[in-house]
Scaffold this motif. Structure first.
Motif, PDB file in Angstrom:
ATOM      1  N   TYR A   1       0.867  -1.186   0.000  1.00 20.30           N
ATOM      2  CA  TYR A   1       0.000   0.000   0.000  1.00 20.30           C
ATOM      3  C   TYR A   1       0.896   1.227   0.000  1.00 20.30           C
ATOM      4  O   TYR A   1       2.116   1.107   0.174  1.00 20.30           O
TER       5      TYR A   1
ATOM      6  N   TRP B   1       1.544   6.981  -8.116  1.00 14.36           N
ATOM      7  CA  TRP B   1       2.771   7.233  -8.873  1.00 14.36           C
ATOM      8  C   TRP B   1       2.500   8.231 -10.009  1.00 14.36           C
ATOM      9  O   TRP B   1       1.398   8.279 -10.558  1.00 14.36           O
TER      10      TRP B   1
ATOM     11  N   HIS C   1       4.761   1.108   0.327  1.00 16.65           N
ATOM     12  CA  HIS C   1       5.513   1.400  -0.898  1.00 16.65           C
ATOM     13  C   HIS C   1       6.050   2.830  -0.804  1.00 16.65           C
ATOM     14  O   HIS C   1       5.316   3.738  -0.420  1.00 16.65           O
TER      15      HIS C   1
ATOM     16  N   HIS D   1      10.119  -4.708  -5.495  1.00 17.70           N
ATOM     17  CA  HIS D   1       9.926  -4.278  -6.885  1.00 17.70           C
ATOM     18  C   HIS D   1      11.307  -4.006  -7.460  1.00 17.70           C
ATOM     19  O   HIS D   1      12.026  -3.150  -6.940  1.00 17.70           O
TER      20      HIS D   1
ATOM     21  N   ARG E   1       8.581  -8.685  -7.931  1.00 22.92           N
ATOM     22  CA  ARG E   1       8.090  -8.565  -9.308  1.00 22.92           C
ATOM     23  C   ARG E   1       8.965  -7.597 -10.082  1.00 22.92           C
ATOM     24  O   ARG E   1       9.475  -6.622  -9.529  1.00 22.92           O
TER      25      ARG E   1
ATOM     26  N   TYR F   1       3.223  -1.451 -18.013  1.00 20.67           N
ATOM     27  CA  TYR F   1       2.838  -2.830 -17.683  1.00 20.67           C
ATOM     28  C   TYR F   1       2.545  -3.683 -18.908  1.00 20.67           C
ATOM     29  O   TYR F   1       1.678  -4.551 -18.879  1.00 20.67           O
TER      30      TYR F   1
HETATM   31  C1  DNO Z   1       3.419   1.697  -9.977  1.00 20.07           C
HETATM   32  C2  DNO Z   1       3.234   1.062  -8.719  1.00 20.07           C
HETATM   33  C3  DNO Z   1       2.381   1.826  -7.734  1.00 20.07           C
HETATM   34  C4  DNO Z   1       2.166   0.964  -6.524  1.00 20.07           C
HETATM   35  C5  DNO Z   1       1.437   1.645  -5.428  1.00 20.07           C
HETATM   36  C6  DNO Z   1       1.537   0.804  -4.185  1.00 20.07           C
HETATM   37  O1  DNO Z   1       3.856   1.135 -10.922  1.00 20.07           O
HETATM   38  O2  DNO Z   1       4.465   0.745  -8.166  1.00 20.07           O
HETATM   39  O3  DNO Z   1       1.137   2.113  -8.286  1.00 20.07           O
HETATM   40  O4  DNO Z   1       1.400  -0.128  -6.880  1.00 20.07           O
HETATM   41  O5  DNO Z   1       1.931   2.903  -5.183  1.00 20.07           O
HETATM   42  O6  DNO Z   1       0.533   1.146  -3.310  1.00 20.07           O
END
Ligand code: DNO
Length: 393
Positions: free
Chosen positions: A102, A110, A233, A298, A349, A368
């Motif tokens: 989260y 982002w 995050h 990540h 990931r 993505y």
């Molecule tokens: C973007 C992602 C973010 C992430 C959120 C986590 O690529 O890393 O959207 O999912 O900020 O809450």
């Protein structure tokens, strides 16, 4: 590392079968249709989980259970949203899902200024340009008081940037910034965005930080009881935007959160791309300092261009020293294994990727697309295999 791939659900152009073909065995996903603040009921969770299992994959991490703005601001029905959040954690845990990612970024998740920025090799990638952001803030959004955020040189650059834009480019820039990137859950029109920002007018960094602590103080005891690893995050990008604070940007920010709420269930999503944007964030030191509470990873790289600008580099290129990070992760996993953790492998990931090859002709979620992430995952897999072999020799 448990190789995972993000899946946005049945409407994602990247299918579960595609994910299987990448070699990933775990899925990172969320129930994106449930409005922020509402409870995720067990049936909805189970249905999503079953769809993933039918493809021989496992839903390993939830990314994200979003936090309602009223919790961040501690206004309105924030208590109800917190109670709902706890209920959602309980329902996820009862379905066997124990890792939750989260963030606590106000208003915007982002943020990038360009979603299809041309790379030298003909692929496209995500890009953040501070003059473009300032141009949007000062001349498109026309935010009241925005000038104080920028020095004369920055205003000048922003103005030049703005003047060179066509009306179509203005629309694209606006959309890129506020329409809601994949996973962001919320997108805005210009007016909605102005109103959202206004709510934060009198919220200082200390206020926001305190609101996060108050949230954690409520949530973490529940998470601990349920054995749910909450993994915050970092802010992306890790600096303030539009005059409102962000509080998960640096090692010191993390220190503060973990000192105030020390449970290991108050954990971190270690995102090399988000943290790596700041030169003063030493990625290896951050990993070493917070290893015990890193529950999710990540992996991606960025290339800094000065003045806060950066683009997303290929996973093994750019400013992130992926070798030393993957090395540290594998060492940590070996340590966890020796200490007889049942879940010693950390879910990881490959984050973002260039739009390339066949994907250039497809409609994809920015950052993505399948092939760019597949390239990233494959490169990281090879790197990890080589490192493990050498360490175990
Ligand atoms: C973007 C992602 C973010 C992430 C959120 C986590 O690529 O890393 O959207 O999912 O900020 O809450």
């Amino acid at each position: 590392m448990k190789e995972s791939f993000r899946w946005y659900g049945p409407r994602d152009p990247v299918t579960l079968q595609d994910i299987s073909q990448t070699g990933a065995t775990k899925v990172v996903s969320a129930l994106h249709d449930i409005p922020n603040g509402e409870v995720w009921n067990k049936d909805a969770i189970k249905t999503h989980q079953q769809i993933i299992r039918n493809a021989d994959l496992e839903w390993e991490v939830v990314e994200s259970v979003p936090i309602h703005e009223e919790i961040k601001l501690r206004i309105g029905s924030f208590q109800k949203h917190i109670d709902n959040y706890k209920k959602t954690l309980e329902n996820l845990a009862s379905c066997g899902i124990h890792t939750i990612c989260y963030n606590f970024m106000p208003v915007l998740d982002w943020t990038r200024t360009h979603l299809f920025y041309p790379m030298k090799d003909g692929s496209t990638g995500l890009y953040y340009n501070s003059s473009a952001l300032a141009a949007f803030d000062l001349f498109i959004l026309e935010r009241e008081g925005a000038e104080i955020e920028y020095n004369t040189k920055q205003v000048q650059k922003a103005e030049n940037y703005f003047k060179a834009l066509s009306s179509e480019e203005i629309e694209i820039l606006t959309k890129s910034i506020i329409a809601g990137l994949p996973g962001a859950e919320e997108g805005y029109t210009l007016d909605q965005f102005r109103n959202q920002l206004k709510q934060y007018e009198f919220v200082s960094t200390e206020d926001l930080r305190e609101n996060l602590i108050l949230f954690l103080e409520e949530i973490i005891p529940t998470a601990e009881k349920l054995k749910v690893k909450m993994s915050i995050h970092p802010d992306d990008p890790p600096f303030n935007l539009f005059g409102i604070p962000r509080v998960v940007r640096t090692s010191n920010d993390l220190d503060f959160l973990f000192n105030r709420v020390p449970s290991l269930y108050n954990g971190l999503t270690y995102c090399t791309g988000s943290l790596g944007v700041r030169k003063d964030n030493n990625l290896k030191q951050i990993f070493d300092k917070f290893t015990d509470r890193i529950h999710f990873i990540h992996l991606r790289s960025i290339q800094r261009e000065g003045e806060g600008n950066f683009f997303e580099a290929n996973h093994l290129e750019g400013d992130v020293d992926m070798f030393s990070i993957v090395y540290a992760i594998i060492k940590e996993e070996q340590k966890r294994k020796k200490e007889v953790f049942t879940d010693w492998e950390i879910p990881m990931r490959p984050d973002h990727g260039h739009q390339m090859l066949d994907d250039l002709n497809k409609k994809t979620n920015p950052g993505y697309s399948a092939i760019g992430r597949l390239r990233g995952l494959s490169e990281i897999r090879g790197l990890a295999l080589g490192i493990s072999k050498i360490i175990n020799k």
